[in-house]
Write an enzyme that holds these catalytic residues in place. Sequence first.
Site, PDB file in Angstrom:
ATOM      1  N   ASP A   1    -103.858  25.386  -8.844  1.00  0.00           N
ATOM      2  CA  ASP A   1    -104.382  24.012  -8.896  1.00  0.00           C
ATOM      3  C   ASP A   1    -104.557  23.516 -10.331  1.00  0.00           C
ATOM      4  OD1 ASP A   1    -106.497  25.538  -9.707  1.00  0.00           O
ATOM      5  OD2 ASP A   1    -107.983  24.545  -8.427  1.00  0.00           O
TER       6      ASP A   1
ATOM      7  N   GLU B   1    -106.237  24.900 -12.734  1.00  0.00           N
ATOM      8  CA  GLU B   1    -107.412  25.468 -13.409  1.00  0.00           C
ATOM      9  C   GLU B   1    -106.949  26.554 -14.378  1.00  0.00           C
ATOM     10  OE1 GLU B   1    -111.164  28.306 -12.167  1.00  0.00           O
ATOM     11  OE2 GLU B   1    -110.612  26.668 -10.789  1.00  0.00           O
TER      12      GLU B   1
ATOM     13  N   HIS C   1    -110.797   8.731 -36.630  1.00  0.00           N
ATOM     14  CA  HIS C   1    -110.560   7.292 -36.505  1.00  0.00           C
ATOM     15  C   HIS C   1    -111.615   6.493 -37.269  1.00  0.00           C
ATOM     16  CE1 HIS C   1    -108.753   3.754 -34.768  1.00  0.00           C
ATOM     17  NE2 HIS C   1    -109.910   3.356 -34.274  1.00  0.00           N
TER      18      HIS C   1
ATOM     19  N   ASP D   1    -104.449  -3.648 -39.525  1.00  0.00           N
ATOM     20  CA  ASP D   1    -105.516  -4.441 -38.910  1.00  0.00           C
ATOM     21  C   ASP D   1    -106.731  -4.446 -39.832  1.00  0.00           C
ATOM     22  OD1 ASP D   1    -106.909  -1.969 -38.485  1.00  0.00           O
ATOM     23  OD2 ASP D   1    -105.806  -1.709 -36.613  1.00  0.00           O
TER      24      ASP D   1
ATOM     25  N   LYS E   1    -104.782  -9.060 -36.593  1.00  0.00           N
ATOM     26  CA  LYS E   1    -104.178  -9.161 -35.268  1.00  0.00           C
ATOM     27  C   LYS E   1    -105.230  -9.534 -34.227  1.00  0.00           C
ATOM     28  CE  LYS E   1    -104.724  -4.225 -34.241  1.00  0.00           C
ATOM     29  NZ  LYS E   1    -104.045  -2.935 -34.066  1.00  0.00           N
TER      30      LYS E   1
ATOM     31  N   ARG F   1    -105.783  -9.026 -30.091  1.00  0.00           N
ATOM     32  CA  ARG F   1    -105.300  -8.334 -28.896  1.00  0.00           C
ATOM     33  C   ARG F   1    -105.716  -9.083 -27.627  1.00  0.00           C
ATOM     34  NH1 ARG F   1    -103.203  -3.271 -29.602  1.00  0.00           N
ATOM     35  NH2 ARG F   1    -103.883  -2.012 -31.386  1.00  0.00           N
TER      36      ARG F   1
ATOM     37  N   THR G   1     -98.492   3.586 -29.321  1.00  0.00           N
ATOM     38  CA  THR G   1     -97.273   3.016 -28.735  1.00  0.00           C
ATOM     39  C   THR G   1     -96.393   2.361 -29.793  1.00  0.00           C
ATOM     40  OG1 THR G   1     -98.346   0.896 -28.264  1.00  0.00           O
ATOM     41  CG2 THR G   1     -98.456   2.594 -26.547  1.00  0.00           C
ATOM     42  N   ALA G   2     -96.870   2.271 -31.025  1.00  0.00           N
ATOM     43  CA  ALA G   2     -96.144   1.726 -32.185  1.00  0.00           C
ATOM     44  C   ALA G   2     -95.959   0.220 -32.122  1.00  0.00           C
ATOM     45  CB  ALA G   2     -94.783   2.418 -32.359  1.00  0.00           C
ATOM     46  N   GLY G   3     -96.613  -0.451 -31.191  1.00  0.00           N
ATOM     47  CA  GLY G   3     -96.492  -1.903 -31.104  1.00  0.00           C
ATOM     48  C   GLY G   3     -97.031  -2.615 -32.331  1.00  0.00           C
TER      49      GLY G   3
END
Length: 308
Positions: free
Chosen positions: A37, A39, A129, A168, A191, A193, A222-224
């Site tokens: 399963d 685990e 981050h 950004d 930017k 969103r 996602t590199a957008g």
Amino acid sequence: MKQVKIFAGSASRALAESIAAAYGTTLGELTLQRFADTEMGPSFDESVRGCEVFLVQSTCPPAEHLMELMLMVDAAKRASAHKVVIVMPYMGYARQDRKDKPRVSIGAKVVANIIQSVGTDRLMTCDLHAGQIQGFFDIPVDHLDGATVLAPYIRSLNLENLIFASPDVGGVVRTRAFAKKFGAEIVVCDKMRVRANEIASMQVIGDVKGMDVVFVDDMVDTAGTICKAAELVMERGAKSVRAVVTHPLLSGPAHDRIRASALTEIITTDTIPLQQENDKIRVISLAPLFAAAIRNVVTHESISSLFV
């Protein structure tokens, strides 16, 4: 001095092998049992009693690899390791570092609580981050700077009209710190969103005409954002555009977007292994940096001396 043993989680085997080699040792033996399963149950195949144990694992994708790492810590503590240090090159959930709207979790704080709850003695990571995430922990956190290995490559390019850019507003502090190493100026892409990973509009604050632009960010998902920002600065007259990104998440259409983008290249690290080849992506290893940091922790020397 306590014996040092380095082990790898399943998400970071290649990087862990490079770290161990740079440190001057080999990886310890560990078995990860999986049930039908899914685990999992890790077990050490050698004694860690009285040792300083370093467990190398990025948490991407975060949920499964975080759980695997926590079980590894628990196994090491129950096997009487002297100290257990997590080497987490990329920390999943770090983007969820605050309440930016009502009724949401602070994922980074939850992860910090989990890491400490299993008895971790120390955390070693790179380019969180947000730097203030260190404050979520009540154990020592060694927050390494990816610029230590990334900046020398940018210098080697000998770009004539170098300017750094933040994709950004939130990345301005990081970009300014990187630019300071070169005595260069910065510009900012502002930017808006409509939802996560989807941009409604973007504009450049600053002049990039005739400049060699280098975007600075902690991660590319996602590199957008980075591809749209690269297209925008080229439309504003930039001579060339590159990106320096520590963590290559590269989810979904990221690789295709990068190949089709105005970017000359993305310079990144091996905190997360690439899932496919891409001629526009250059990977620089963080293994020597982590190995040096481990050595300094073991010998109780300064970590800050490793920074650019």
